[in-house]
Design an enzyme around this catalytic site. Structure first.
Site, PDB file in Angstrom:
ATOM      1  N   LYS A 136       0.816  -1.218   0.000  1.00  0.00           N
ATOM      2  CA  LYS A 136       0.000   0.000   0.000  1.00  0.00           C
ATOM      3  C   LYS A 136       0.852   1.272   0.000  1.00  0.00           C
ATOM      4  CE  LYS A 136      -2.323  -1.183   3.721  1.00  0.00           C
ATOM      5  NZ  LYS A 136      -2.033  -2.619   3.886  1.00  0.00           N
ATOM      6  N   THR A 137       1.821   1.310   0.892  1.00  0.00           N
ATOM      7  CA  THR A 137       2.630   2.525   1.012  1.00  0.00           C
ATOM      8  C   THR A 137       3.445   2.775  -0.253  1.00  0.00           C
ATOM      9  OG1 THR A 137       2.767   2.347   3.418  1.00  0.00           O
ATOM     10  CG2 THR A 137       4.468   3.648   2.326  1.00  0.00           C
ATOM     11  N   GLU A 156      -3.719   5.921   1.399  1.00  0.00           N
ATOM     12  CA  GLU A 156      -3.541   4.529   1.775  1.00  0.00           C
ATOM     13  C   GLU A 156      -4.751   4.096   2.601  1.00  0.00           C
ATOM     14  OE1 GLU A 156      -0.054   2.147   4.192  1.00  0.00           O
ATOM     15  OE2 GLU A 156       0.438   3.905   2.993  1.00  0.00           O
TER      16      GLU A 156
END
Length: 454
Positions: A122-123, A166
């Site tokens: 995600k990051t 996110e």
């Protein structure tokens, strides 16, 4: 009182756990919008330094009096219910909201909210999308779980209607958001202490995707495919390794053993070649997901290509911090067996004499439930050094300890204190080695102790 009403009336907002990776960018955005903020946390971190540099007062240690004068209190989901600040706020009648509720209210202020979700990546993908859009004049706002080197922050306030954020599945907090575009990277067993079964986890991703107008998803991942089946009336864009996907790649090459270079196609038409400066096969799909999203937002392939080449990783994602006596010291946020597997596999393909995995297990439940998987993933490295388990939000009712994991990994060692780990590494690492600290807690401090940096 709704979160929107509380924001309308609040002059001073207090953040409990303001240094958290999810809390910090929201604080940055609200600070930029003119709210007076205060915060508290239990551990001194780089994030807290950045918050203080913005002029936001932060108290180290959580005490009831810290909420005095606040019109609204925001707290992280990891907080225990007996936290003295949370208890005091409720006694005083101050409106309190879990971080995801505030995050949801922020997402509803934008007409093009891009929510990036998935068990892994995600990051990195949120950072990639943000970098493409920022570098090419799209001026997005962003909420990222790690520091984007391009901006030096977790959050950014742009002047357009685009928000890149996110979206974390932990305790279904991403269901509080209002995404216009949902990006699903993958779905793997995690947070099973909450979801109980993989089917429950997949069902939550289905709910998240169904809230959006556009779904951009990994067409190679069977769990992800299952999560979007049956959702009708949405535009669907896929990315993956073959021509069944909207975006796919061919002609994979490895530069210096670990950095991917590949040709990208869209609907059968060749777009061009992408070369990445982040290692590992997993980053091919990360880059394709970011590219598909950025192109949906109006970026050209050339813009995506150039920005992805410029992208050197997000903070704490295979981040090279320095050298000690000829050994390279790096840090990575990997804390799930699959993340450890891809990170260490990439590291082992690079030109190092030995790879040292320095791992801090995070939460007792995850360590207990995935003990064998952790052992298999960590065993990819040449050497394994571990710390005590960081319990975070949990009490150890599982009877698990680091020694149980060490027993499964031949030749591994562990130490109760960070300075013991640092001393051991300083004595044993050699020129040509790679030392990579791994975990989502504060294990990065060991890397900084070795390098003697703040």
């Amino acid at each position: 009182m709704t979160i929107e009403q509380a924001l309308e009336n609040a002059k001073r907002i207090h953040f409990i756990g303001i240094g958290g990776s999810g809390m910090c960018p929201l604080a940055e955005i609200l600070h930029e919008k003119g709210y007076y903020l205060t915060g508290s946390d239990n551990n001194e971190t780089d994030t807290l330094k950045r918050i203080r540099n913005l002029g936001i007062p932060v108290t180290l240690g959580q005490k009831a009096e810290n909420v005095d004068g606040a019109d609204m209190v925001v707290f992280t989901a990891a907080l225990l219910p007996d936290n003295p600040e949370l208890v005091a706020a409720k006694v005083k009648g101050i409106p309190t909201f879990e971080r995801s509720k505030l995050f949801g209210a922020v997402t509803r202020k934008y007409n093009n909210c891009i929510g990036v979700c998935g068990t892994h990546g995600k990051t990195t993908v949120t950072s990639m999308i943000s970098q493409i859009l920022i570098e090419n004049g799209f001026d997005p706002s962003a909420v990222i779980g790690g520091k984007l080197p391009l901006t030096g922050t977790n959050g950014r306030v742009g002047k357009t209607e685009t928000l890149v954020c996110e979206a974390c599945e932990y305790k279904d907090t991403f269901l509080d958001l209002s995404p216009d575009v949902s990006v699903i990277l993958n779905i793997d067993c995690d947070h099973m202490e909450y979801f109980k079964t993989l089917d429950n986890l997949i069902a939550s991703f289905t709910k998240f995707a169904a809230m959006s107008k556009v779904i951009i998803f990994n067409g190679d991942d069977s769990n992800t495919i299952k999560s979007v089946q049956g959702i009708e009336g949405k535009e669907k864009i896929t990315f993956g390794s073959d021509a069944t996907n909207t975006y796919y790649y061919k002609n994979l090459e490895w530069v210096h053993g670990a950095f991917p270079k590949f040709t990208v196609f869209k609907d059968g038409a060749e777009l061009g070649v992408i070369e990445l400066n982040v290692p590992g096969e997993h980053n091919i799909l990360n880059a394709l997901g970011a590219l598909a999203t950025a192109m949906y937002c109006g970026a050209s392939f050339e813009q995506c290509k150039n920005s992805l080449f410029n992208f050197k990783g997000a903070g704490r994602r295979f981040e090279i911090l320095g050298e000690y006596n000829g050994a390279v010291i790096a840090d990575d946020y990997a804390h799930h067996p699959k993340e450890l597997e891809v990170t260490l596999s990439a590291a082992m393909k690079m030109d190092y004499e030995r790879v040292w995995a320095v791992f801090q297990p995070f939460t007792f439940s995850r360590t207990k439930m995935l003990l064998k998987e952790f052992a298999e993933a960590l065993s990819i490295a040449d050497k394994v050094v571990m710390t005590e388990i960081m319990g975070s939000r949990e009490i150890n009712t599982f009877g698990i300890k680091t020694q149980d994991l060490a027993d499964e990994i031949e030749g591994s060692v562990w130490f109760p204190e960070f300075n013991e780990v640092s001393d051991y590494l300083k004595k044993n690492i050699k020129k040509g080695d790679l030392v990579i600290t791994l975990g989502c807690g504060d294990v990065y401090k060991i890397a900084k102790m070795i390098l003697d940096i703040e």
